[in-house]
Design a protein around this motif. Structure first.
Motif: not given
Length: 147
Positions: A139-147
């Motif tokens: 998101l805008d280059g920031t890695t999201c955690s995954t569920a």
């Protein structure tokens, strides 16, 4: 002074902190400047991803959750589809392009996610056998955690 009217849109500011932001945006706090949209904080998103596959097609459902303390506005969610997969239609977001490195963007009713809020989006796609999940979501280059 300029007035703008949008049909079918109320006049309430639905999320915490938005009233102060609107006051600053319109220069009513004396600053006379428009602040930039805040960048997402590290770890401000979580994505759940599930698929339903058949012969050469699939549907994917993504649940995007704002795990940060500020609203996410516009949320360009980026991910890379496995080779041979092409999005043919989608819901809850606009997708561009239809294959390779894809960006999903919120639509009018879910473009802003308050802290703790989630939205569910998805797409239908064709595939040539590779039905694996995208390796990461950002998101805008920031890695999201995954569920």
């Amino acid at each position: 002074m300029k007035a703008i009217s949008v049909q079918g849109v109320g006049h309430t500011l639905p999320t915490g902190g938005m009233a102060a932001r609107a006051i600053t945006f319109f220069g009513l706090d004396g600053t006379g400047t428009t602040p930039p949209d805040p960048e997402p904080e590290p770890g401000t998103c979580r994505v759940g991803y599930t698929t339903n596959t058949w012969n050469n097609g699939l549907t994917a459902t993504l649940t995007l959750t704002n795990t940060g303390s500020a609203p996410l506005t516009g949320w360009p969610l980026a991910f890379t589809l496995p080779a041979g997969r092409t999005i043919t239609s989608g819901w809850g977001a606009s997708y561009s392009p239809g294959s390779g490195a894809v960006t999903a963007r919120g639509v009018s009713y879910n473009a802003t996610l308050a802290p703790g809020a989630a939205t569910q989006i998805g797409f239908q796609a064709t595939h040539t056998g590779n039905t694996g999940n995208p390796p990461a979501f950002t998101l805008d280059g920031t890695t999201c955690s995954t569920a």
